[in-house]
Design an enzyme around this catalytic site. Sequence first.
Site, PDB file in Angstrom:
ATOM      1  N   CYS A 174      -6.213  -4.281   6.480  1.00  0.00           N
ATOM      2  CA  CYS A 174      -7.478  -3.234   6.621  1.00  0.00           C
ATOM      3  C   CYS A 174      -8.778  -4.052   6.236  1.00  0.00           C
ATOM      4  CB  CYS A 174      -7.079  -1.818   6.391  1.00  0.00           C
ATOM      5  SG  CYS A 174      -6.765  -1.647   4.336  1.00  0.00           S
ATOM      6  N   CYS A 192       0.933  -1.007   0.016  1.00  0.00           N
ATOM      7  CA  CYS A 192       0.086  -0.051   0.203  1.00  0.00           C
ATOM      8  C   CYS A 192       1.090   1.125   0.023  1.00  0.00           C
ATOM      9  CB  CYS A 192      -0.684   0.008   0.814  1.00  0.00           C
ATOM     10  SG  CYS A 192      -1.774   1.215   1.570  1.00  0.00           S
TER      11      CYS A 192
END
EC number: 2.8.1.13
Length: 360
Positions: free
Chosen positions: A197, A104
């Site tokens: 997440c 990410c």
Amino acid sequence: MVAVRVLAAMSGGVDSAVAAARAVAAGHDVTGVHLALARNPQTYRTGARGCCTLEDSRDARRAADVIGIPFYVWDMAERFQADVVDDFVAEYAAGRTPNPCLRCNEKIKFAAVLDRAVALGFDAVVTGHHARLGADGLLRRSVDLAKDQSYVLGVLTREQLGRSMFPLGDSTKTQVRAEATGRGLTVADKPDSHDICFVADGDTRGFLAERLGATPGDVVDSSTGAVVGRHTGAYAYTVGQRRGLHLDRPAPDGRPRYVLSITPKTNTVTVGPAEALAVSQVRAQRPVWTGGPRPADPIECEVQLRAHGDVVPATVAVTGDGLRAELHRPVRGVAAGQAIVAYRPDPGGDVVLGSATIAA
């Protein structure tokens, strides 16, 4: 410090909120942005664990209001799905163990977000990562070694680092929370997120099973070559794993068994004794070198092979699109797909030299 126009990436947590506040205090023109990343409906349940929840978005907006900066939400879900979530699933299917937070940073926060920020006239992106970035452009460990995040930032290029700010690197987490309280930020006592997440409630195995389905195969003992169990999907295992093996019989030597390797071609999980996990050489690919010129000859340094893993002295050679590390002491549980990050010990904070993705 020269005042510049910066974009503060605000996750809804205490670190990013204090980082944004410090950027304002330093005289910068700051705009806050929250990234809408996950489209898994389970992450939007009230009380869902992880990040990218509705509560996180609200917390980020409230923090921006308290700090007194403009605030926006950017929808990065499509890019995040392709570059992080799909990559995560594909890596496990290939028998590797990815680090989605690292991916990410590489593909979203310091690529897609940074590119859009620059296009909109921002000079830099500020985040709440616990790491230090000096005037010399070198990335260093945080003073709070327990919270240090330089490992997951090791994939960043010099250009990306040159447009980044990490205001928390000289503070401990305790100091950050105390400052948040003093600034009236409601996230001061918000717990840290330790989950992936986009995986609801931390159920990685269930998340992968939904996408890859049941693919039964053999669990083989490396000592005897015998089939000692069955699995419903090799993707559910990672090198070094002991729990959840469900073996049919005790090992001949009576010792615990650990996952030694995953072979997607034969859909086989190989297990063996703990000492069989030890490796002294690591091969990696796609090196990124930021701690000075790429070395033409092998260098002596320290390496970290997983997030929050031990630091090991090593001799590292970078050649073309590869990196090889000769470890000065054996390390157990080295998994393909993770990053190897090289550091140079320094009294002012260990310097990140570069990183690469472990191949074997």
